[in-house]
Scaffold this motif. Structure first.
Motif: not given
Length: 286
Positions: A249-255, A282-286
């Protein structure tokens, strides 16, 4: 005396049309599960070998009133039989679960595009919330589109009320799976992957899992038997290089970008945001 037994009318012949690519936008209230519906359609299309690109569209306001324009949530996906790089310039299909979803997203739909509407939600109160002065189902404003009017809320409740022991509100939450079942039939998608996801997701609440499975299958069966749709579409597997592919996802790529930048710069990474969609991912991925 003789008895004449009339032969019932033959079932209308369905036209099967092969498409190279389709862009669908699911839209509804923030509580209608449109992100989930779009994600499941995306996952199934990926399993079938289509190339995919998605664009989630979250509500403009936090906790906007139900049925209001700022509370509309959407999910657009482009799936194809060839390599694609965008989630689609304009949707070919719009699934609108209420008047606000139609009002917000109709300007983006291609001319002559397909609209699937949940007619149960087009009541006076919801029309007023969406700033409609007349009912678009009756005033001819949708004449340039192929409109399929489905009482999704009613059909979903009727399918569940004698099968599961849930409240009306809990059953109503399953209507997104009914809509998903309709789209699965329309675009020749199998149900198995979503069934397995439902069982895993709601393993601790088997009654909810059962309700969602019934809604999914009922939507599929309705599209297959009601003859609302005269055309059945297929999108072949994309001709992509063999290998192991990952959905991101875009959020995963951002992280991942944040992490890579911090490592390359030799600096500590700090990320501050309000914990709500989409920032939460994004918080979860980080």
């Amino acid at each position: 005396m003789s008895t004449v037994i009339e032969t019932p009318e033959e079932r209308q012949e369905r036209v099967v049309e092969e498409l190279e690519a389709v862009t669908i936008r699911f839209a509804g209230d923030s509580g209608d599960g449109m992100q989930l519906t779009g994600s499941q359609f995306t996952n199934t299309s990926a399993i079938l070998g289509n190339d995919i690109s998605t664009l989630p569209d979250f509500p403009a306001e936090i906790r906007a009133p139900a049925g209001s324009l700022p509370g509309v949530s959407g999910f657009q996906l482009n799936f194809s039989s060839h390599d694609i790089r965008t989630p689609g310039d304009v949707p070919n299909v719009l699934v609108a679960m209420n008047p606000a979803a139609l009002k917000v997203n109709l300007p983006d739909l291609e001319e002559g595009g397909t609209i699937i509407l949940n007619t149960d939600e087009f009541n006076a109160g919801n029309l007023e919330k969406a700033a409609y002065t007349s009912n678009p189902l009756e005033d001819g404003s949708l004449g340039a589109y192929r409109v399929h009017r489905l009482p999704i809320t009613t059909l979903n409740i009727n399918a569940l009320k004698t099968e599961v022991k849930l409240s009306r509100k809990e059953m109503d939450r399953c209507k997104n799976f009914f809509a998903l079942g309709v789209l699965y039939w329309l675009y020749d998608r199998p149900l198995e992957a979503t069934r397995e996801w439902i069982k895993s997701k709601f393993a601790k609440n088997p009654e909810v899992a059962r309700a969602n499975e019934i809604a999914l299958q009922t939507g599929y069966n309705f599209a297959d038997t009601a003859e609302v749709f005269t055309t059945h579409y297929t999108v072949k597997k994309a001709d992509l290089p063999p290998g192991k592919y990952r959905r991101i996802t875009g959020n995963e790529a951002t992280a991942m970008g944040f992490i890579a930048a911090a490592q390359l710069a030799g600096r500590t990474l700090f990320y501050g945001s309000y914990p709500i969609t989409p920032a939460s991912d994004i918080l979860h991925e980080l």
